[in-house]
Motif scaffolding. Sequence first.
Motif, PDB file in Angstrom:
ATOM      1  N   ASP A 189       0.802  -1.213   0.000  1.00 16.98           N
ATOM      2  CA  ASP A 189       0.000   0.000   0.000  1.00 16.98           C
ATOM      3  C   ASP A 189       0.842   1.274   0.000  1.00 16.98           C
ATOM      4  N   GLY A 190       2.083   1.189  -0.426  1.00 17.21           N
ATOM      5  CA  GLY A 190       2.941   2.368  -0.467  1.00 17.21           C
ATOM      6  C   GLY A 190       3.120   2.964  -1.843  1.00 17.21           C
ATOM      7  N   LEU A 191       2.328   2.510  -2.818  1.00 17.74           N
ATOM      8  CA  LEU A 191       2.499   2.991  -4.191  1.00 17.74           C
ATOM      9  C   LEU A 191       1.871   4.368  -4.417  1.00 17.74           C
ATOM     10  N   SER A 197      -5.828   0.187 -13.361  1.00 15.26           N
ATOM     11  CA  SER A 197      -6.842  -0.160 -14.343  1.00 15.26           C
ATOM     12  C   SER A 197      -6.466   0.456 -15.691  1.00 15.26           C
ATOM     13  N   TRP A 198      -7.454   0.504 -16.595  1.00 19.63           N
ATOM     14  CA  TRP A 198      -7.173   0.944 -17.965  1.00 19.63           C
ATOM     15  C   TRP A 198      -8.324   1.757 -18.534  1.00 19.63           C
ATOM     16  N   THR A 199      -7.988   2.643 -19.446  1.00 21.01           N
ATOM     17  CA  THR A 199      -9.002   3.280 -20.275  1.00 21.01           C
ATOM     18  C   THR A 199      -9.269   2.370 -21.464  1.00 21.01           C
ATOM     19  N   LEU A 200     -10.329   2.687 -22.192  1.00 22.88           N
ATOM     20  CA  LEU A 200     -10.633   1.880 -23.385  1.00 22.88           C
ATOM     21  C   LEU A 200      -9.554   2.042 -24.452  1.00 22.88           C
ATOM     22  N   GLU A 201      -8.770   3.121 -24.351  1.00 21.47           N
ATOM     23  CA  GLU A 201      -7.669   3.356 -25.293  1.00 21.47           C
ATOM     24  C   GLU A 201      -6.367   2.724 -24.816  1.00 21.47           C
ATOM     25  N   GLU A 202      -6.474   1.878 -23.772  1.00 19.11           N
ATOM     26  CA  GLU A 202      -5.343   1.119 -23.232  1.00 19.11           C
ATOM     27  C   GLU A 202      -4.328   2.010 -22.521  1.00 19.11           C
ATOM     28  N   ARG A 203      -4.784   3.141 -21.995  1.00 16.36           N
ATOM     29  CA  ARG A 203      -3.933   3.974 -21.165  1.00 16.36           C
ATOM     30  C   ARG A 203      -4.197   3.626 -19.704  1.00 16.36           C
ATOM     31  N   PRO A 204      -3.171   3.681 -18.863  1.00 19.91           N
ATOM     32  CA  PRO A 204      -3.355   3.301 -17.461  1.00 19.91           C
ATOM     33  C   PRO A 204      -4.303   4.255 -16.727  1.00 19.91           C
ATOM     34  N   ARG A 205      -4.999   3.707 -15.743  1.00 16.74           N
ATOM     35  CA  ARG A 205      -5.772   4.486 -14.759  1.00 16.74           C
ATOM     36  C   ARG A 205      -5.271   4.052 -13.382  1.00 16.74           C
ATOM     37  N   LEU A 206      -4.553   4.943 -12.714  1.00 19.72           N
ATOM     38  CA  LEU A 206      -4.027   4.666 -11.380  1.00 19.72           C
ATOM     39  C   LEU A 206      -5.001   5.256 -10.368  1.00 19.72           C
ATOM     40  N   GLU A 226       0.661  10.170  -1.623  1.00 19.83           N
ATOM     41  CA  GLU A 226      -0.410  10.175  -2.632  1.00 19.83           C
ATOM     42  C   GLU A 226      -0.419  11.482  -3.415  1.00 19.83           C
ATOM     43  N   VAL A 227      -0.198  12.597  -2.722  1.00 17.96           N
ATOM     44  CA  VAL A 227      -0.133  13.888  -3.421  1.00 17.96           C
ATOM     45  C   VAL A 227       1.032  13.900  -4.397  1.00 17.96           C
ATOM     46  N   SER A 228       2.187  13.394  -3.969  1.00 17.79           N
ATOM     47  CA  SER A 228       3.375  13.380  -4.829  1.00 17.79           C
ATOM     48  C   SER A 228       3.179  12.471  -6.040  1.00 17.79           C
ATOM     49  N   VAL A 229       2.631  11.277  -5.809  1.00 16.92           N
ATOM     50  CA  VAL A 229       2.414  10.333  -6.919  1.00 16.92           C
ATOM     51  C   VAL A 229       1.401  10.903  -7.907  1.00 16.92           C
ATOM     52  N   SER A 230       0.378  11.568  -7.407  1.00 18.56           N
ATOM     53  CA  SER A 230      -0.623  12.142  -8.316  1.00 18.56           C
ATOM     54  C   SER A 230      -0.015  13.225  -9.188  1.00 18.56           C
ATOM     55  N   GLU A 231       0.984  13.931  -8.670  1.00 15.81           N
ATOM     56  CA  GLU A 231       1.684  14.953  -9.459  1.00 15.81           C
ATOM     57  C   GLU A 231       2.584  14.302 -10.505  1.00 15.81           C
ATOM     58  N   SER A 234       0.254  12.656 -13.356  1.00 14.95           N
ATOM     59  CA  SER A 234      -0.929  13.519 -13.455  1.00 14.95           C
ATOM     60  C   SER A 234      -1.870  13.125 -14.588  1.00 14.95           C
ATOM     61  N   ASP A 235      -1.347  12.520 -15.656  1.00 13.78           N
ATOM     62  CA  ASP A 235      -2.195  12.154 -16.798  1.00 13.78           C
ATOM     63  C   ASP A 235      -2.981  10.874 -16.568  1.00 13.78           C
ATOM     64  N   THR A 236      -2.594  10.097 -15.568  1.00 13.44           N
ATOM     65  CA  THR A 236      -3.227   8.787 -15.374  1.00 13.44           C
ATOM     66  C   THR A 236      -3.816   8.612 -13.979  1.00 13.44           C
ATOM     67  N   TYR A 237      -3.602   9.560 -13.081  1.00 13.05           N
ATOM     68  CA  TYR A 237      -4.009   9.412 -11.689  1.00 13.05           C
ATOM     69  C   TYR A 237      -5.471   9.798 -11.517  1.00 13.05           C
ATOM     70  N   VAL A 238      -6.183   9.023 -10.693  1.00 12.80           N
ATOM     71  CA  VAL A 238      -7.592   9.288 -10.393  1.00 12.80           C
ATOM     72  C   VAL A 238      -7.820   9.077  -8.900  1.00 12.80           C
ATOM     73  N   LEU A 239      -8.392  10.079  -8.251  1.00 14.55           N
ATOM     74  CA  LEU A 239      -8.841   9.939  -6.870  1.00 14.55           C
ATOM     75  C   LEU A 239     -10.330   9.628  -6.902  1.00 14.55           C
ATOM     76  N   ALA A 240     -10.704   8.434  -6.454  1.00 19.59           N
ATOM     77  CA  ALA A 240     -12.103   8.001  -6.485  1.00 19.59           C
ATOM     78  C   ALA A 240     -12.679   8.089  -5.076  1.00 19.59           C
ATOM     79  N   ARG A 241     -13.724   8.885  -4.926  1.00 20.95           N
ATOM     80  CA  ARG A 241     -14.377   9.051  -3.623  1.00 20.95           C
ATOM     81  C   ARG A 241     -15.643   8.217  -3.577  1.00 20.95           C
ATOM     82  N   LEU A 242     -15.699   7.230  -2.678  1.00 18.72           N
ATOM     83  CA  LEU A 242     -16.890   6.431  -2.437  1.00 18.72           C
ATOM     84  C   LEU A 242     -17.500   6.904  -1.118  1.00 18.72           C
TER      85      LEU A 242
END
Length: 277
Positions: A189-191, A197-206, A226-231, A234-242
């Motif tokens: 859990d340190g990543l 995951s992936w977009t339909l265009e085969e780009r990563p979704r982190l 998490e703030v540093s990794v998202s920076e 930035s093109d593939t990072y997603v913060l999902a709020r449930l």
Amino acid sequence: MRKDAWSPEENAATVTAYLDMLEQELADQSYSKANHRRRLQERFGRRESAYEFKFANISSVLRDLHCVYIKGYKPRGNRQHSLEHEVRQQLMRRDGFIDLMERSVDHPAIERPDLEWEVISPPDDLMLRVPGAGQHGVFVDFVAREANNRSLGRAGEKAMVRREQARLTEAGRPDLAAEVVHVSQTEGDGLGYDIRSWTLEERPRLIEVKTTRQPQSWPMIVTRNEVSVSENHSDTYVLARLYNFSEKRIGIYELPGPIERTCILEPTTFEALPRPS
């Protein structure tokens, strides 16, 4: 109907009514909001909408104190400064009330295989913390406490994994669905994110997943990593709020990109070591 300023007596009675309702909600017991409003109207003579607004003010006080509040009263600002003092005083006088809040954020969560989703756009109307609010005499930081509920975090992450797999499969990409990885479980859990995951265009979704049983206006806890990794991604990072994770329909919104751009960050804790002499 009255339009004059709220007296200390009226504020106290309204806070009492609100906390009575919250106590019932935390104890999983039914109650009538209408009956509480009606009793206040009969006693003080204001419109029903005035008490609804005041209840939302009280939710704002509790949210700023990082305490649990009634889900049906979304926090609203423009409150009297005396209201926070009254809420604090009544909380301290109620035996067992903080224990009920602790139970509401601490009790274990299990997987939700039968869940339904309520997808919304990222909220842009959440009231910000009142300057200086909640900085003195906080009882327990229930936002941080719930964020440390590992079973709730895992249940939310697993729900998000299934959601990503279903999204890709339904879009005709079962091959990509098979490549979705719950990395916080397989790689640690340190990543800075939980799911690859992936977009339909085969780009990563982190995807970093933040799960709460509380409403959408409940704050999130994010780490410096998490703030540093998202920076850095930035093109593939997603913060999902449930949110509302214990309800029949789980709410979800996504914040793509650097967290410093998508969120207002407020420092809450610091790692400290003595300075060299």
